[in-house]
Motif scaffolding. Sequence first.
Motif, PDB file in Angstrom:
ATOM      1  N   PRO A  16       0.797  -1.228   0.000  1.00  0.00           N
ATOM      2  CA  PRO A  16       0.000   0.000   0.000  1.00  0.00           C
ATOM      3  C   PRO A  16       0.831   1.280   0.000  1.00  0.00           C
ATOM      4  N   ASP A  17       2.096   1.189   0.400  1.00  0.00           N
ATOM      5  CA  ASP A  17       2.948   2.386   0.419  1.00  0.00           C
ATOM      6  C   ASP A  17       3.955   2.386  -0.738  1.00  0.00           C
ATOM      7  N   ASN A  18       3.625   1.718  -1.833  1.00  0.00           N
ATOM      8  CA  ASN A  18       4.529   1.709  -2.989  1.00  0.00           C
ATOM      9  C   ASN A  18       4.838   3.117  -3.481  1.00  0.00           C
ATOM     10  N   GLY A  19       3.869   4.017  -3.363  1.00  0.00           N
ATOM     11  CA  GLY A  19       4.105   5.401  -3.774  1.00  0.00           C
ATOM     12  C   GLY A  19       5.188   6.060  -2.940  1.00  0.00           C
ATOM     13  N   GLU A  20       5.116   5.881  -1.624  1.00  0.00           N
ATOM     14  CA  GLU A  20       6.143   6.436  -0.740  1.00  0.00           C
ATOM     15  C   GLU A  20       7.506   5.813  -1.033  1.00  0.00           C
ATOM     16  N   ARG A  21       7.503   4.543  -1.322  1.00  0.00           N
ATOM     17  CA  ARG A  21       8.760   3.851  -1.639  1.00  0.00           C
ATOM     18  C   ARG A  21       9.389   4.439  -2.903  1.00  0.00           C
ATOM     19  N   ALA A  22       8.553   4.733  -3.898  1.00  0.00           N
ATOM     20  CA  ALA A  22       9.056   5.333  -5.140  1.00  0.00           C
ATOM     21  C   ALA A  22       9.611   6.729  -4.881  1.00  0.00           C
ATOM     22  N   ILE A  23       8.941   7.497  -4.025  1.00  0.00           N
ATOM     23  CA  ILE A  23       9.412   8.839  -3.681  1.00  0.00           C
ATOM     24  C   ILE A  23      10.761   8.763  -2.967  1.00  0.00           C
ATOM     25  N   PHE A  24      10.864   7.867  -1.991  1.00  0.00           N
ATOM     26  CA  PHE A  24      12.122   7.696  -1.264  1.00  0.00           C
ATOM     27  C   PHE A  24      13.239   7.289  -2.223  1.00  0.00           C
ATOM     28  N   PHE A  25      12.939   6.360  -3.109  1.00  0.00           N
ATOM     29  CA  PHE A  25      13.940   5.908  -4.072  1.00  0.00           C
ATOM     30  C   PHE A  25      14.414   7.059  -4.950  1.00  0.00           C
ATOM     31  N   ALA A  26      13.479   7.822  -5.505  1.00  0.00           N
ATOM     32  CA  ALA A  26      13.833   8.926  -6.398  1.00  0.00           C
ATOM     33  C   ALA A  26      14.694   9.964  -5.691  1.00  0.00           C
ATOM     34  N   ARG A  27      14.252  10.394  -4.538  1.00  0.00           N
ATOM     35  CA  ARG A  27      15.012  11.414  -3.806  1.00  0.00           C
ATOM     36  C   ARG A  27      16.344  10.860  -3.322  1.00  0.00           C
ATOM     37  N   GLY A  28      16.358   9.586  -2.952  1.00  0.00           N
ATOM     38  CA  GLY A  28      17.599   8.967  -2.519  1.00  0.00           C
ATOM     39  C   GLY A  28      18.647   8.958  -3.622  1.00  0.00           C
ATOM     40  N   VAL A  29      18.229   8.622  -4.830  1.00  0.00           N
ATOM     41  CA  VAL A  29      19.153   8.632  -5.970  1.00  0.00           C
ATOM     42  C   VAL A  29      19.663  10.041  -6.230  1.00  0.00           C
ATOM     43  N   LEU A  30      18.755  11.004  -6.317  1.00  0.00           N
ATOM     44  CA  LEU A  30      19.148  12.366  -6.672  1.00  0.00           C
ATOM     45  C   LEU A  30      20.060  12.987  -5.618  1.00  0.00           C
ATOM     46  N   GLU A  31      19.812  12.704  -4.354  1.00  0.00           N
ATOM     47  CA  GLU A  31      20.681  13.216  -3.295  1.00  0.00           C
ATOM     48  C   GLU A  31      22.050  12.538  -3.329  1.00  0.00           C
ATOM     49  N   THR A  32      22.079  11.255  -3.617  1.00  0.00           N
ATOM     50  CA  THR A  32      23.345  10.530  -3.656  1.00  0.00           C
ATOM     51  C   THR A  32      24.219  10.993  -4.810  1.00  0.00           C
ATOM     52  N   VAL A  33      23.614  11.229  -5.960  1.00  0.00           N
ATOM     53  CA  VAL A  33      24.385  11.718  -7.110  1.00  0.00           C
ATOM     54  C   VAL A  33      24.995  13.084  -6.804  1.00  0.00           C
ATOM     55  N   LYS A  34      24.251  13.916  -6.079  1.00  0.00           N
ATOM     56  CA  LYS A  34      24.811  15.203  -5.641  1.00  0.00           C
ATOM     57  C   LYS A  34      26.043  14.983  -4.769  1.00  0.00           C
ATOM     58  N   LYS A  35      25.948  14.031  -3.843  1.00  0.00           N
ATOM     59  CA  LYS A  35      27.081  13.736  -2.963  1.00  0.00           C
ATOM     60  C   LYS A  35      28.288  13.232  -3.748  1.00  0.00           C
ATOM     61  N   LEU A  36      28.015  12.517  -4.825  1.00  0.00           N
ATOM     62  CA  LEU A  36      29.101  12.005  -5.667  1.00  0.00           C
ATOM     63  C   LEU A  36      29.781  13.127  -6.459  1.00  0.00           C
ATOM     64  N   ARG A  37      29.153  14.309  -6.478  1.00  0.00           N
ATOM     65  CA  ARG A  37      29.660  15.460  -7.248  1.00  0.00           C
ATOM     66  C   ARG A  37      29.842  15.087  -8.720  1.00  0.00           C
TER      67      ARG A  37
END
Length: 265
Positions: free
Chosen positions: A115-136
């Motif tokens: 039932p929280d697949n939407g939240e999981r997708a949001i976490f995944f998306a933001r997690g990727v974008l934040e991590t790529v920023k950290k990777l510079r």
Amino acid sequence: MTKKKILFINQEISPYVADNELSIMGRELPRVMQELGHEIRTFMPKWGTINERRGQLHEVQRLSGMNLIIDDTDHPLIIKVASIQSSRVAVYFIDNEDYFSKRQMTTDESGEDYPDNGERAIFFARGVLETVKKLRWVPDVIHCQGWMSAVVPLYVKTAYADEPSYAETKVVTSLFTRSLKKDLGTKFKQCLAFRDAKPELLEPYKDNFNFEELGKLAIDYSDGIILADPDVNKNLLKYATRKDMPLLEYTEDFGPAYEAFYDTI
């Protein structure tokens, strides 16, 4: 042809999950682009079904430790990495105890959508974008594969539009047949709003986001669409075709075709 930095955001990648059209493309497309000389980074969720010892996953301490707030709740972000030995492609995994490591993939043991697949997708998306920023690391192209990555285009064009890592980035979305059984619930819009991804931007979409609404959202904020399967959802195909944007028809010889497509957007 100019060599590019390409970020692949995948729902599934073989051999970490079972072979299907989505997971095989998740493995093969980064491999082919790397062999063609492009610089790549590849991400997927760390589904609970993944055997970390067999896959030789290990945590990247310098990238882990951030908390992402979704629906007023802090969710720790854990980053792991492994390498597909046959192709020498490194894969970064987005992990979280509540959303991924204690779960199966998109369905539970009974075969029902979480039932929280939407939240999981949001976490995944933001997690990727934040991590790529950290990777510079600044990608020229972000290629999204699978509905789990469908909110990425919205965030890149709104919430992260002023970030140096994404200011000039183009987004490509591949459409596949693999879909959701149920909608993402009435709280999805509320959870999706973040920074400049304002609630009013979501007004054109139905309150109960289903697979088609999620696909429309991805199409609306992408710079190009690829039909990655010969039998994609007919309504999404019509929706994408009506858009004045680059669209690549299904092709089995995807390497040269995708490479050339990146140059058109």
